[in-house]
Design a protein around this motif. Structure first.
Motif, PDB file in Angstrom:
ATOM      1  N   VAL A  21      40.035  27.997  47.937  1.00 27.18           N
ATOM      2  CA  VAL A  21      40.350  26.918  46.997  1.00 27.18           C
ATOM      3  C   VAL A  21      39.282  25.825  47.089  1.00 27.18           C
ATOM      4  CG1 VAL A  21      42.014  25.078  46.465  1.00 27.18           C
ATOM      5  CG2 VAL A  21      42.822  27.387  46.981  1.00 27.18           C
ATOM      6  N   LEU A  22      38.904  25.463  48.302  1.00 31.14           N
ATOM      7  CA  LEU A  22      37.897  24.431  48.529  1.00 31.14           C
ATOM      8  C   LEU A  22      36.551  24.824  47.929  1.00 31.14           C
ATOM      9  CD1 LEU A  22      36.955  21.826  50.089  1.00 31.14           C
ATOM     10  CD2 LEU A  22      36.448  23.346  51.986  1.00 31.14           C
ATOM     11  N   VAL A  23      36.094  26.037  48.224  1.00 27.46           N
ATOM     12  CA  VAL A  23      34.797  26.506  47.738  1.00 27.46           C
ATOM     13  C   VAL A  23      34.796  26.618  46.211  1.00 27.46           C
ATOM     14  CG1 VAL A  23      33.223  28.500  47.727  1.00 27.46           C
ATOM     15  CG2 VAL A  23      34.174  27.644  49.886  1.00 27.46           C
ATOM     16  N   ASN A  24      35.871  27.135  45.630  1.00 27.16           N
ATOM     17  CA  ASN A  24      35.953  27.239  44.171  1.00 27.16           C
ATOM     18  C   ASN A  24      35.884  25.866  43.515  1.00 27.16           C
ATOM     19  OD1 ASN A  24      36.076  30.028  44.071  1.00 27.16           O
ATOM     20  ND2 ASN A  24      38.301  30.079  44.164  1.00 27.16           N
ATOM     21  N   LEU A  25      36.540  24.883  44.107  1.00 28.06           N
ATOM     22  CA  LEU A  25      36.484  23.519  43.574  1.00 28.06           C
ATOM     23  C   LEU A  25      35.059  22.980  43.651  1.00 28.06           C
ATOM     24  CD1 LEU A  25      37.968  20.835  42.658  1.00 28.06           C
ATOM     25  CD2 LEU A  25      37.895  20.248  45.085  1.00 28.06           C
ATOM     26  N   LEU A  26      34.441  23.091  44.808  1.00 28.75           N
ATOM     27  CA  LEU A  26      33.109  22.510  44.998  1.00 28.75           C
ATOM     28  C   LEU A  26      32.047  23.179  44.140  1.00 28.75           C
ATOM     29  CD1 LEU A  26      33.132  21.818  48.831  1.00 28.75           C
ATOM     30  CD2 LEU A  26      33.477  20.211  46.940  1.00 28.75           C
ATOM     31  N   ASN A  27      32.217  24.451  43.844  1.00 27.13           N
ATOM     32  CA  ASN A  27      31.239  25.147  43.013  1.00 27.13           C
ATOM     33  C   ASN A  27      31.308  24.741  41.542  1.00 27.13           C
ATOM     34  OD1 ASN A  27      29.471  26.806  44.637  1.00 27.13           O
ATOM     35  ND2 ASN A  27      31.329  27.871  45.268  1.00 27.13           N
ATOM     36  N   GLN A  28      32.260  23.895  41.194  1.00 21.27           N
ATOM     37  CA  GLN A  28      32.329  23.356  39.833  1.00 21.27           C
ATOM     38  C   GLN A  28      31.409  22.150  39.671  1.00 21.27           C
ATOM     39  OE1 GLN A  28      36.407  22.578  38.664  1.00 21.27           O
ATOM     40  NE2 GLN A  28      37.112  24.386  39.767  1.00 21.27           N
ATOM     41  N   TYR A  29      30.832  21.677  40.764  1.00 21.68           N
ATOM     42  CA  TYR A  29      29.992  20.477  40.760  1.00 21.68           C
ATOM     43  C   TYR A  29      28.571  20.832  41.185  1.00 21.68           C
ATOM     44  CZ  TYR A  29      34.460  18.141  40.413  1.00 21.68           C
ATOM     45  OH  TYR A  29      35.704  17.736  39.989  1.00 21.68           O
ATOM     46  N   ARG A  30      27.641  19.937  40.851  1.00 27.65           N
ATOM     47  CA  ARG A  30      26.230  20.182  41.145  1.00 27.65           C
ATOM     48  C   ARG A  30      25.807  19.643  42.501  1.00 27.65           C
ATOM     49  NH1 ARG A  30      22.882  18.362  36.091  1.00 27.65           N
ATOM     50  NH2 ARG A  30      21.225  19.166  37.420  1.00 27.65           N
ATOM     51  N   SER A  31      26.521  18.689  43.041  1.00 26.15           N
ATOM     52  CA  SER A  31      26.142  18.072  44.305  1.00 26.15           C
ATOM     53  C   SER A  31      26.246  19.060  45.463  1.00 26.15           C
ATOM     54  CB  SER A  31      27.043  16.878  44.606  1.00 26.15           C
ATOM     55  OG  SER A  31      26.809  15.844  43.685  1.00 26.15           O
ATOM     56  N   SER A  32      25.434  18.822  46.484  1.00 26.28           N
ATOM     57  CA  SER A  32      25.547  19.608  47.709  1.00 26.28           C
ATOM     58  C   SER A  32      26.607  18.969  48.595  1.00 26.28           C
ATOM     59  CB  SER A  32      24.206  19.668  48.441  1.00 26.28           C
ATOM     60  OG  SER A  32      23.819  18.386  48.865  1.00 26.28           O
ATOM     61  N   VAL A  33      27.306  19.801  49.348  1.00 26.64           N
ATOM     62  CA  VAL A  33      28.385  19.318  50.215  1.00 26.64           C
ATOM     63  C   VAL A  33      28.183  19.895  51.609  1.00 26.64           C
ATOM     64  CG1 VAL A  33      30.864  19.212  50.606  1.00 26.64           C
ATOM     65  CG2 VAL A  33      29.979  19.201  48.263  1.00 26.64           C
ATOM     66  N   LYS A  34      28.014  18.985  52.570  1.00 21.52           N
ATOM     67  CA  LYS A  34      27.887  19.385  53.969  1.00 21.52           C
ATOM     68  C   LYS A  34      29.187  19.034  54.680  1.00 21.52           C
ATOM     69  CE  LYS A  34      24.154  18.145  56.122  1.00 21.52           C
ATOM     70  NZ  LYS A  34      23.196  17.303  56.877  1.00 21.52           N
ATOM     71  N   MET A  35      29.720  19.991  55.406  1.00 18.31           N
ATOM     72  CA  MET A  35      30.926  19.778  56.200  1.00 18.31           C
ATOM     73  C   MET A  35      30.509  19.743  57.662  1.00 18.31           C
ATOM     74  SD  MET A  35      33.237  22.559  54.137  1.00 18.31           S
ATOM     75  CE  MET A  35      34.717  22.298  55.096  1.00 18.31           C
ATOM     76  N   ILE A  36      31.009  18.752  58.407  1.00 13.14           N
ATOM     77  CA  ILE A  36      30.651  18.600  59.812  1.00 13.14           C
ATOM     78  C   ILE A  36      31.937  18.592  60.633  1.00 13.14           C
ATOM     79  CG2 ILE A  36      29.468  17.169  61.511  1.00 13.14           C
ATOM     80  CD1 ILE A  36      27.980  15.925  58.996  1.00 13.14           C
ATOM     81  N   TYR A  37      31.991  19.507  61.602  1.00 14.29           N
ATOM     82  CA  TYR A  37      33.187  19.651  62.433  1.00 14.29           C
ATOM     83  C   TYR A  37      32.765  20.113  63.821  1.00 14.29           C
ATOM     84  CZ  TYR A  37      37.451  21.782  64.239  1.00 14.29           C
ATOM     85  OH  TYR A  37      38.510  22.127  65.034  1.00 14.29           O
ATOM     86  N   ASN A  38      33.141  19.367  64.842  1.00 18.20           N
ATOM     87  CA  ASN A  38      32.811  19.723  66.236  1.00 18.20           C
ATOM     88  C   ASN A  38      31.336  20.072  66.420  1.00 18.20           C
ATOM     89  OD1 ASN A  38      35.355  19.272  67.197  1.00 18.20           O
ATOM     90  ND2 ASN A  38      35.939  21.420  67.294  1.00 18.20           N
ATOM     91  N   ASP A  39      30.463  19.222  65.923  1.00 14.73           N
ATOM     92  CA  ASP A  39      29.008  19.404  66.052  1.00 14.73           C
ATOM     93  C   ASP A  39      28.478  20.640  65.327  1.00 14.73           C
ATOM     94  OD1 ASP A  39      28.733  17.058  67.579  1.00 14.73           O
ATOM     95  OD2 ASP A  39      29.233  18.146  69.416  1.00 14.73           O
TER      96      ASP A  39
END
Length: 87
Positions: A21-39
Motif C-alpha cells: 500500500v505504501l509503495v503504491n501510494l508513493l509511486n503516484q508521486y514524482r518525489s524521491s522518498v527515503k525511509m530511515i529506520y535503525n540506521d
C-alpha cells in the motif's frame, strides 16, 4: 526537502500488505522518498527495500521526501499513517 517521523501503528509492522500500500501510494508521486529506520535506509518506492527494513508495530521511522511535489507526497504519506493504512 521535507523530513518527519512517524510511528508504525499498523498491526504486524510493515509486512507485505502495508508495504505494498505504501509503495503504491508513493509511486503516484514524482518525489524521491527515503525511509530511515535503525540506521538503515530504504527507497520508499521499492517494496523489497521497504520490507527489508523490518519495521515493527510501535517503532518510529524517519521519512525524507525530496522533489517537485514533496509537500503533496509528504501529506499523502502522513495521511496514510494517520488512517492506519486503510485504503
Amino acid at each position: 526537502m521535507v523530513r518527519f517521523n512517524v510511528e508504525i501503528t499498523v498491526s504486524g509492522g510493515l509486512h507485505a500488505r502495508p508495504a505494498s500500500v505504501l509503495v503504491n501510494l508513493l509511486n503516484q508521486y514524482r518525489s524521491s522518498v527515503k525511509m530511515i529506520y535503525n540506521d538503515k535506509q530504504a527507497n520508499g518506492k521499492s517494496i523489497l527495500s521497504v520490507m527489508a527494513l523490518g519495521a515493527k508495530t510501535g517503532d518510529e521511522m524517519t521519512f525524507e521526501v525530496e522533489g517537485i511535489d514533496e509537500q503533496e507526497t509528504a501529506s499523502a504519506l502522513q495521511s496514510l499513517f494517520q488512517r492506519n493504512f486503510a485504503v
